[in-house]
Design a protein around this motif. Structure first.
Motif, PDB file in Angstrom:
ATOM      1  N   LYS A  47       8.337  -8.098   0.496  1.00 40.84           N
ATOM      2  CA  LYS A  47       8.165  -9.194  -0.476  1.00 40.84           C
ATOM      3  C   LYS A  47       7.676 -10.466   0.212  1.00 40.84           C
ATOM      4  CE  LYS A  47       9.370 -11.228  -4.604  1.00 40.84           C
ATOM      5  NZ  LYS A  47       8.418 -12.329  -4.623  1.00 40.84           N
ATOM      6  N   GLU A  48       8.323 -10.797   1.322  1.00 39.52           N
ATOM      7  CA  GLU A  48       7.989 -12.057   1.998  1.00 39.52           C
ATOM      8  C   GLU A  48       6.626 -11.993   2.670  1.00 39.52           C
ATOM      9  OE1 GLU A  48       9.952 -14.992   2.146  1.00 39.52           O
ATOM     10  OE2 GLU A  48      10.908 -13.927   0.493  1.00 39.52           O
ATOM     11  N   SER A  49       6.315 -10.858   3.343  1.00 40.96           N
ATOM     12  CA  SER A  49       5.053 -10.796   4.105  1.00 40.96           C
ATOM     13  C   SER A  49       3.857 -10.620   3.199  1.00 40.96           C
ATOM     14  CB  SER A  49       5.016  -9.638   5.091  1.00 40.96           C
ATOM     15  OG  SER A  49       6.237  -9.384   5.629  1.00 40.96           O
ATOM     16  N   MET A  50       4.019  -9.770   2.175  1.00 37.10           N
ATOM     17  CA  MET A  50       2.845  -9.418   1.367  1.00 37.10           C
ATOM     18  C   MET A  50       2.776 -10.233   0.076  1.00 37.10           C
ATOM     19  SD  MET A  50       1.790  -7.228   3.488  1.00 37.10           S
ATOM     20  CE  MET A  50       0.267  -6.852   2.615  1.00 37.10           C
ATOM     21  N   ASN A  51       3.841 -10.994  -0.172  1.00 39.27           N
ATOM     22  CA  ASN A  51       3.885 -11.839  -1.376  1.00 39.27           C
ATOM     23  C   ASN A  51       3.725 -11.023  -2.670  1.00 39.27           C
ATOM     24  OD1 ASN A  51       4.258 -14.319  -2.537  1.00 39.27           O
ATOM     25  ND2 ASN A  51       2.060 -14.782  -2.613  1.00 39.27           N
ATOM     26  N   PHE A  52       4.326  -9.825  -2.684  1.00 34.86           N
ATOM     27  CA  PHE A  52       4.284  -9.013  -3.895  1.00 34.86           C
ATOM     28  C   PHE A  52       5.126  -9.663  -4.983  1.00 34.86           C
ATOM     29  CE2 PHE A  52       3.712  -5.235  -0.866  1.00 34.86           C
ATOM     30  CZ  PHE A  52       2.340  -5.191  -1.069  1.00 34.86           C
ATOM     31  N   PHE A  53       4.801  -9.375  -6.246  1.00 37.94           N
ATOM     32  CA  PHE A  53       5.575  -9.915  -7.366  1.00 37.94           C
ATOM     33  C   PHE A  53       6.949  -9.234  -7.448  1.00 37.94           C
ATOM     34  CE2 PHE A  53       6.738  -9.534 -11.917  1.00 37.94           C
ATOM     35  CZ  PHE A  53       6.986 -10.872 -12.155  1.00 37.94           C
ATOM     36  N   TRP A  54       6.934  -7.909  -7.265  1.00 43.54           N
ATOM     37  CA  TRP A  54       8.183  -7.126  -7.309  1.00 43.54           C
ATOM     38  C   TRP A  54       8.015  -5.946  -6.379  1.00 43.54           C
ATOM     39  CZ3 TRP A  54      10.375  -2.356  -8.115  1.00 43.54           C
ATOM     40  CH2 TRP A  54      11.731  -2.317  -8.476  1.00 43.54           C
ATOM     41  N   VAL A  55       9.022  -5.647  -5.598  1.00 44.67           N
ATOM     42  CA  VAL A  55       8.984  -4.453  -4.753  1.00 44.67           C
ATOM     43  C   VAL A  55      10.397  -3.872  -4.675  1.00 44.67           C
ATOM     44  CG1 VAL A  55       9.152  -5.884  -2.649  1.00 44.67           C
ATOM     45  CG2 VAL A  55       8.407  -3.515  -2.465  1.00 44.67           C
ATOM     46  N   GLY A  56      10.479  -2.562  -4.854  1.00 45.05           N
ATOM     47  CA  GLY A  56      11.807  -1.957  -4.814  1.00 45.05           C
ATOM     48  C   GLY A  56      11.736  -0.443  -4.798  1.00 45.05           C
ATOM     49  N   VAL A  57      12.912   0.160  -4.722  1.00 45.26           N
ATOM     50  CA  VAL A  57      12.986   1.620  -4.722  1.00 45.26           C
ATOM     51  C   VAL A  57      13.865   2.104  -5.867  1.00 45.26           C
ATOM     52  CG1 VAL A  57      12.654   1.849  -2.222  1.00 45.26           C
ATOM     53  CG2 VAL A  57      14.980   1.705  -3.148  1.00 45.26           C
ATOM     54  N   TYR A  58      13.591   3.317  -6.293  1.00 42.80           N
ATOM     55  CA  TYR A  58      14.456   4.053  -7.213  1.00 42.80           C
ATOM     56  C   TYR A  58      14.881   5.338  -6.514  1.00 42.80           C
ATOM     57  CZ  TYR A  58      13.289   1.043 -11.184  1.00 42.80           C
ATOM     58  OH  TYR A  58      13.169  -0.025 -12.044  1.00 42.80           O
ATOM     59  N   SER A 112       6.904  -9.052 -18.272  1.00 43.26           N
ATOM     60  CA  SER A 112       5.593  -9.208 -18.913  1.00 43.26           C
ATOM     61  C   SER A 112       4.577  -9.804 -17.942  1.00 43.26           C
ATOM     62  CB  SER A 112       5.721 -10.111 -20.138  1.00 43.26           C
ATOM     63  OG  SER A 112       6.219 -11.364 -19.730  1.00 43.26           O
ATOM     64  N   LEU A 113       5.047 -10.316 -16.805  1.00 47.45           N
ATOM     65  CA  LEU A 113       4.130 -10.922 -15.828  1.00 47.45           C
ATOM     66  C   LEU A 113       3.476  -9.877 -14.924  1.00 47.45           C
ATOM     67  CD1 LEU A 113       6.241 -14.046 -14.790  1.00 47.45           C
ATOM     68  CD2 LEU A 113       4.299 -13.947 -16.344  1.00 47.45           C
ATOM     69  N   SER A 114       4.044  -8.674 -14.912  1.00 46.65           N
ATOM     70  CA  SER A 114       3.481  -7.623 -14.060  1.00 46.65           C
ATOM     71  C   SER A 114       2.172  -7.108 -14.670  1.00 46.65           C
ATOM     72  CB  SER A 114       4.498  -6.480 -13.931  1.00 46.65           C
ATOM     73  OG  SER A 114       3.914  -5.430 -13.209  1.00 46.65           O
ATOM     74  N   LYS A 115       1.114  -7.081 -13.838  1.00 47.94           N
ATOM     75  CA  LYS A 115      -0.214  -6.715 -14.375  1.00 47.94           C
ATOM     76  C   LYS A 115      -0.774  -5.421 -13.772  1.00 47.94           C
ATOM     77  CE  LYS A 115      -1.300 -10.618 -16.732  1.00 47.94           C
ATOM     78  NZ  LYS A 115       0.061 -11.021 -17.061  1.00 47.94           N
ATOM     79  N   ILE A 131      11.531   6.736  -5.034  1.00 52.44           N
ATOM     80  CA  ILE A 131      10.237   6.193  -5.461  1.00 52.44           C
ATOM     81  C   ILE A 131      10.143   4.771  -4.908  1.00 52.44           C
ATOM     82  CG2 ILE A 131       9.112   5.236  -7.517  1.00 52.44           C
ATOM     83  CD1 ILE A 131       8.687   8.240  -7.311  1.00 52.44           C
ATOM     84  N   LEU A 132       8.998   4.461  -4.307  1.00 48.82           N
ATOM     85  CA  LEU A 132       8.718   3.084  -3.869  1.00 48.82           C
ATOM     86  C   LEU A 132       7.748   2.482  -4.877  1.00 48.82           C
ATOM     87  CD1 LEU A 132       8.712   0.746  -1.777  1.00 48.82           C
ATOM     88  CD2 LEU A 132       6.949   2.013  -0.507  1.00 48.82           C
ATOM     89  N   ASP A 133       8.143   1.370  -5.481  1.00 47.01           N
ATOM     90  CA  ASP A 133       7.351   0.765  -6.559  1.00 47.01           C
ATOM     91  C   ASP A 133       6.982  -0.662  -6.176  1.00 47.01           C
ATOM     92  OD1 ASP A 133       6.233   0.049  -8.982  1.00 47.01           O
ATOM     93  OD2 ASP A 133       8.136  -0.107 -10.049  1.00 47.01           O
ATOM     94  N   VAL A 134       5.703  -0.994  -6.310  1.00 51.80           N
ATOM     95  CA  VAL A 134       5.254  -2.373  -6.032  1.00 51.80           C
ATOM     96  C   VAL A 134       4.453  -2.862  -7.225  1.00 51.80           C
ATOM     97  CG1 VAL A 134       4.030  -3.894  -4.461  1.00 51.80           C
ATOM     98  CG2 VAL A 134       5.056  -1.802  -3.563  1.00 51.80           C
ATOM     99  N   ASP A 135       4.806  -4.055  -7.716  1.00 56.33           N
ATOM    100  CA  ASP A 135       4.108  -4.658  -8.861  1.00 56.33           C
ATOM    101  C   ASP A 135       3.399  -5.930  -8.419  1.00 56.33           C
ATOM    102  OD1 ASP A 135       5.612  -2.763 -10.158  1.00 56.33           O
ATOM    103  OD2 ASP A 135       6.277  -4.103 -11.758  1.00 56.33           O
ATOM    104  N   SER A 136       2.263  -6.192  -9.082  1.00 56.02           N
ATOM    105  CA  SER A 136       1.536  -7.444  -8.837  1.00 56.02           C
ATOM    106  C   SER A 136       1.375  -8.204 -10.137  1.00 56.02           C
ATOM    107  CB  SER A 136       0.158  -7.122  -8.256  1.00 56.02           C
ATOM    108  OG  SER A 136      -0.640  -8.297  -8.226  1.00 56.02           O
ATOM    109  N   ASP A 137       1.300  -9.528 -10.036  1.00 57.73           N
ATOM    110  CA  ASP A 137       1.018 -10.318 -11.246  1.00 57.73           C
ATOM    111  C   ASP A 137      -0.487 -10.549 -11.411  1.00 57.73           C
ATOM    112  OD1 ASP A 137       0.635 -12.085  -9.208  1.00 57.73           O
ATOM    113  OD2 ASP A 137       2.140 -13.541  -9.867  1.00 57.73           O
TER     114      ASP A 137
END
Ligand code: SME
Length: 166
Positions: A47-58, A112-115, A131-137
């Motif tokens: 999150k900090e290095s890549m400035n992703f909107f959301w990053v996480g695992v399931y 709703s900000l995830s694009k 699952i590794l999930d990454v979202d961007s705005d």
């Protein structure tokens, strides 16, 4: 043409960021055996290095995906097999890039900000375990560079997971 050049420059910048970040992740988990602590820190570094909107695992738990460590706005806790982008990546055992989430049938909107979104399976012995999930705005924010480096991250997580099973 100009747009292509801007995109190429952004991609070069992104690749440099990944190249700096990966050794940090490897160093961070070296010598620590707790799976959740390691994944939590990996998500923070991403999150900090890549400035992703959301990053996480399931985690795959019985018939559902259950939310694990993440960084960003709150997310849905459980996702069914085959549901949304995450459930689809689990079902098909492959990386899925969604350039525009509004055009993905069944996409689960946690914000709703995830694009746009990229989802990678974390495999152990040919089975999807996480699952590794990454979202961007931003729309259309993920490409082959993300696949390459996030696959490395997913392999690191898989190796950490395997170590807890021994
Ligand atoms: N959009 C995902 C759900 C998880 S959130 O983005 C954090 C999906 O469709 O599976």
């Amino acid at each position: 043409m100009t747009e292509d050049l801007i995109k190429a420059a952004a991609n070069a910048g992104k690749e440099d960021l990944y190249k700096v970040m990966l050794p940090q992740i490897k160093a961070l988990v070296d010598g620590e055996s707790d799976l959740i602590a390691n994944i939590a820190n990996i998500m923070a570094v991403l999150k900090e290095s890549m400035n992703f909107f959301w990053v996480g695992v399931y985690f795959v738990k019985a018939e559902e995906l259950v939310l694990g460590p993440f960084q960003g706005p709150l997310a849905c806790t459980r996702i069914g097999y085959g549901k949304g982008v995450c459930g689809k990546a689990w079902q098909e055992g492959r990386v899925i890039i969604v350039p525009n989430v509004e055009q993905f049938p069944g996409h689960i909107a946690c914000s709703s900000l995830s694009k746009s979104e990229i989802v990678l399976p974390v495999m152990i012995n040919d089975r999807v375990r996480m699952i590794l999930d990454v979202d961007s705005d931003q729309l259309n924010d993920f490409d082959a560079v993300d696949v390459k480096y996030l696959t490395e991250v997913s392999t690191i997580i898989s190796d950490l997971f395997k170590a807890t099973l021994i």
